[in-house]
Design a protein around this motif. Structure first.
Motif, PDB file in Angstrom:
ATOM      1  N   ALA A 179     153.765 -50.428  -4.344  1.00  0.00           N
ATOM      2  CA  ALA A 179     153.784 -48.700  -4.641  1.00  0.00           C
ATOM      3  C   ALA A 179     153.633 -48.681  -6.125  1.00  0.00           C
ATOM      4  CB  ALA A 179     154.933 -48.157  -4.282  1.00  0.00           C
ATOM      5  N   CYS A 180     154.179 -48.505  -6.825  1.00  0.00           N
ATOM      6  CA  CYS A 180     153.523 -48.889  -8.382  1.00  0.00           C
ATOM      7  C   CYS A 180     152.430 -49.283  -9.051  1.00  0.00           C
ATOM      8  CB  CYS A 180     154.640 -49.321  -9.072  1.00  0.00           C
ATOM      9  SG  CYS A 180     156.107 -48.846  -8.963  1.00  0.00           S
ATOM     10  N   ARG A 181     151.612 -49.838  -8.343  1.00  0.00           N
ATOM     11  CA  ARG A 181     150.153 -50.234  -8.805  1.00  0.00           C
ATOM     12  C   ARG A 181     149.422 -49.522  -7.741  1.00  0.00           C
ATOM     13  NH1 ARG A 181     148.523 -52.076 -12.009  1.00  0.00           N
ATOM     14  NH2 ARG A 181     146.742 -53.253 -11.620  1.00  0.00           N
ATOM     15  N   GLN A 182     149.525 -48.987  -6.856  1.00  0.00           N
ATOM     16  CA  GLN A 182     148.825 -48.174  -5.688  1.00  0.00           C
ATOM     17  C   GLN A 182     149.004 -47.082  -6.835  1.00  0.00           C
ATOM     18  OE1 GLN A 182     150.092 -46.494  -2.143  1.00  0.00           O
ATOM     19  NE2 GLN A 182     147.405 -46.893  -1.322  1.00  0.00           N
ATOM     20  N   MET A 183     150.176 -46.467  -7.661  1.00  0.00           N
ATOM     21  CA  MET A 183     150.068 -44.838  -8.125  1.00  0.00           C
ATOM     22  C   MET A 183     149.003 -45.241  -9.881  1.00  0.00           C
ATOM     23  SD  MET A 183     154.031 -42.934  -7.596  1.00  0.00           S
ATOM     24  CE  MET A 183     154.542 -45.000  -7.055  1.00  0.00           C
ATOM     25  N   GLN A 184     150.010 -46.268  -9.874  1.00  0.00           N
ATOM     26  CA  GLN A 184     148.228 -47.053 -10.957  1.00  0.00           C
ATOM     27  C   GLN A 184     147.036 -46.895 -11.365  1.00  0.00           C
ATOM     28  OE1 GLN A 184     151.276 -50.305 -12.835  1.00  0.00           O
ATOM     29  NE2 GLN A 184     150.341 -49.670 -14.717  1.00  0.00           N
ATOM     30  N   GLN A 185     146.701 -47.533 -10.157  1.00  0.00           N
ATOM     31  CA  GLN A 185     145.754 -47.299  -9.715  1.00  0.00           C
ATOM     32  C   GLN A 185     145.022 -45.937  -9.348  1.00  0.00           C
ATOM     33  OE1 GLN A 185     145.656 -50.273  -7.061  1.00  0.00           O
ATOM     34  NE2 GLN A 185     145.861 -52.355  -8.035  1.00  0.00           N
ATOM     35  N   ARG A 186     145.013 -45.503  -8.673  1.00  0.00           N
ATOM     36  CA  ARG A 186     144.685 -44.234  -8.607  1.00  0.00           C
ATOM     37  C   ARG A 186     144.608 -43.381  -9.414  1.00  0.00           C
ATOM     38  NH1 ARG A 186     147.030 -40.634  -3.227  1.00  0.00           N
ATOM     39  NH2 ARG A 186     144.920 -38.587  -3.519  1.00  0.00           N
ATOM     40  N   TYR A 187     145.904 -42.875 -10.143  1.00  0.00           N
ATOM     41  CA  TYR A 187     145.870 -41.667 -11.141  1.00  0.00           C
ATOM     42  C   TYR A 187     145.431 -42.316 -12.246  1.00  0.00           C
ATOM     43  CZ  TYR A 187     148.012 -39.095  -7.109  1.00  0.00           C
ATOM     44  OH  TYR A 187     147.960 -38.549  -5.921  1.00  0.00           O
ATOM     45  N   GLY A 188     145.370 -43.546 -12.295  1.00  0.00           N
ATOM     46  CA  GLY A 188     144.751 -44.394 -13.819  1.00  0.00           C
ATOM     47  C   GLY A 188     143.888 -44.151 -13.976  1.00  0.00           C
ATOM     48  N   ALA A 189     142.650 -44.173 -12.434  1.00  0.00           N
ATOM     49  CA  ALA A 189     141.658 -43.843 -12.250  1.00  0.00           C
ATOM     50  C   ALA A 189     141.291 -42.223 -12.717  1.00  0.00           C
ATOM     51  CB  ALA A 189     140.734 -44.238 -11.391  1.00  0.00           C
ATOM     52  N   LEU A 190     141.934 -41.376 -12.119  1.00  0.00           N
ATOM     53  CA  LEU A 190     141.593 -39.669 -12.138  1.00  0.00           C
ATOM     54  C   LEU A 190     142.081 -39.323 -13.864  1.00  0.00           C
ATOM     55  CD1 LEU A 190     141.635 -37.569 -10.838  1.00  0.00           C
ATOM     56  CD2 LEU A 190     143.809 -36.583 -10.411  1.00  0.00           C
ATOM     57  N   ALA A 191     143.167 -40.657 -14.197  1.00  0.00           N
ATOM     58  CA  ALA A 191     143.111 -40.126 -16.054  1.00  0.00           C
ATOM     59  C   ALA A 191     142.031 -40.416 -16.672  1.00  0.00           C
ATOM     60  CB  ALA A 191     144.371 -40.320 -16.210  1.00  0.00           C
ATOM     61  N   GLU A 192     141.146 -41.838 -16.107  1.00  0.00           N
ATOM     62  CA  GLU A 192     140.505 -41.854 -17.295  1.00  0.00           C
ATOM     63  C   GLU A 192     138.939 -41.101 -16.640  1.00  0.00           C
ATOM     64  OE1 GLU A 192     139.582 -46.096 -15.958  1.00  0.00           O
ATOM     65  OE2 GLU A 192     141.411 -46.611 -16.845  1.00  0.00           O
ATOM     66  N   LYS A 193     138.690 -40.890 -15.669  1.00  0.00           N
ATOM     67  CA  LYS A 193     137.431 -39.872 -15.225  1.00  0.00           C
ATOM     68  C   LYS A 193     137.646 -38.722 -16.402  1.00  0.00           C
ATOM     69  CE  LYS A 193     135.673 -37.403 -11.010  1.00  0.00           C
ATOM     70  NZ  LYS A 193     134.824 -36.476 -12.522  1.00  0.00           N
ATOM     71  N   ILE A 194     139.314 -37.907 -16.012  1.00  0.00           N
ATOM     72  CA  ILE A 194     139.086 -37.021 -17.161  1.00  0.00           C
ATOM     73  C   ILE A 194     138.756 -37.076 -18.345  1.00  0.00           C
ATOM     74  CG2 ILE A 194     141.087 -34.555 -17.631  1.00  0.00           C
ATOM     75  CD1 ILE A 194     142.491 -35.506 -15.106  1.00  0.00           C
ATOM     76  N   TYR A 195     139.322 -38.349 -18.737  1.00  0.00           N
ATOM     77  CA  TYR A 195     139.505 -38.365 -20.112  1.00  0.00           C
ATOM     78  C   TYR A 195     138.209 -38.324 -20.609  1.00  0.00           C
ATOM     79  CZ  TYR A 195     139.602 -39.797 -24.833  1.00  0.00           C
ATOM     80  OH  TYR A 195     139.598 -40.227 -26.620  1.00  0.00           O
ATOM     81  N   ASN A 196     137.581 -38.943 -19.932  1.00  0.00           N
ATOM     82  CA  ASN A 196     136.006 -39.525 -19.809  1.00  0.00           C
ATOM     83  C   ASN A 196     135.047 -38.238 -19.887  1.00  0.00           C
ATOM     84  OD1 ASN A 196     136.321 -42.034 -20.085  1.00  0.00           O
ATOM     85  ND2 ASN A 196     136.002 -42.856 -17.992  1.00  0.00           N
ATOM     86  N   ASP A 197     135.270 -37.397 -18.774  1.00  0.00           N
ATOM     87  CA  ASP A 197     134.093 -36.026 -18.564  1.00  0.00           C
ATOM     88  C   ASP A 197     134.528 -35.246 -19.479  1.00  0.00           C
ATOM     89  OD1 ASP A 197     132.927 -37.335 -16.557  1.00  0.00           O
ATOM     90  OD2 ASP A 197     134.845 -36.256 -14.715  1.00  0.00           O
ATOM     91  N   VAL A 198     136.288 -35.393 -20.314  1.00  0.00           N
ATOM     92  CA  VAL A 198     135.939 -34.293 -21.694  1.00  0.00           C
ATOM     93  C   VAL A 198     135.628 -34.688 -23.100  1.00  0.00           C
ATOM     94  CG1 VAL A 198     137.913 -33.801 -23.129  1.00  0.00           C
ATOM     95  CG2 VAL A 198     138.610 -33.394 -20.680  1.00  0.00           C
ATOM     96  N   GLU A 199     135.492 -35.821 -22.975  1.00  0.00           N
ATOM     97  CA  GLU A 199     134.591 -36.800 -24.619  1.00  0.00           C
ATOM     98  C   GLU A 199     134.048 -36.418 -24.142  1.00  0.00           C
ATOM     99  OE1 GLU A 199     135.372 -40.730 -26.548  1.00  0.00           O
ATOM    100  OE2 GLU A 199     135.003 -40.777 -24.318  1.00  0.00           O
ATOM    101  N   ALA A 200     132.743 -36.643 -22.737  1.00  0.00           N
ATOM    102  CA  ALA A 200     131.235 -36.381 -22.665  1.00  0.00           C
ATOM    103  C   ALA A 200     131.216 -35.336 -23.051  1.00  0.00           C
ATOM    104  CB  ALA A 200     131.520 -37.122 -21.163  1.00  0.00           C
TER     105      ALA A 200
END
Length: 202
Positions: A177-198
């Motif tokens: 359950a924890c790994r699933q949250m990390q994978q899904r929302y970790g990916a969302l966080a990285e997308k947000i960060y990368n979009d903002v940085e770009a």
């Protein structure tokens, strides 16, 4: 709640609580607050009138999540106390293993809940990133980064406990359950960060 100076002083001490779990909750609360900040800088602005209701709804959700995450600092410490006491029981105590198992499961509860709150907050920060004021887009990116840090830190506080559970099926369930949250929302966080940085480096 302790001031930042007092809290970090206690965190730096030999006291086992607060520890990584409390730090994770506070970090996530900071990320959530930044999401609210973006909303506060957006609401009421004429140019953002079409998304006003969405921004206000996200602000309401983020404020509730911020307070819940702050409460998790204490809840995590309280969840650890029975485990610390269980480890002090004499090894020959007949019910020591059963007490340890119950206490270990309880110690998992707060960090799992923190992770769930982080995921909910991440969804709202995503709204702020997409629709909030462009003048505060860096704050949305910072919020996502802090929420991901809180999510990952909370996960480690689950894994250190599940590794010692006797009930391996429950340990596997919690880990998955924890790994699933990390994978899904970790990916969302990285997308947000990368979009903002770009956007900022454009």
């Amino acid at each position: 709640m302790e001031t930042c100076r007092a809290f970090t002083g206690l965190l730096a001490s030999a006291s086992p609580a607060p520890g990584g779990g409390g730090a994770a909750a506070l970090t996530a609360a900071l990320g959530t607050a930044l999401g609210s900040m973006v909303g506060a800088l957006t609401a009421g602005k004429k140019s953002y009138a079409p998304v006003e209701e969405e921004i206000k709804a996200a602000m309401t959700a983020l404020e509730a999540l911020r307070l819940q995450l702050l409460d998790m600092v204490q809840k995590d410490a309280e969840g650890f106390e029975p485990l610390a006491a269980a480890y002090k029981l004499p090894k020959e105590a007949p019910d020591r293993e059963e007490i340890l198992e119950r206490a270990t499961l309880r110690a998992c509860q707060a960090p799992v809940e923190m992770m769930e709150l982080c995921c909910q907050a991440m969804e709202q920060v995503a709204v702020m990133t997409e629709k909030g004021s462009r003048l505060a887009v860096s704050d949305a990116g910072c919020g996502a980064a802090l929420l991901k840090a809180g999510l990952d830190a909370a996960a480690l506080n689950v894994y250190i406990n599940t590794r010692s559970l006797q009930d391996r099926a429950e340990a596997d369930r919690l880990n998955a359950a924890c790994r699933q949250m990390q994978q899904r929302y970790g990916a969302l966080a990285e997308k947000i960060y990368n979009d903002v940085e770009a956007a900022l480096l454009r």
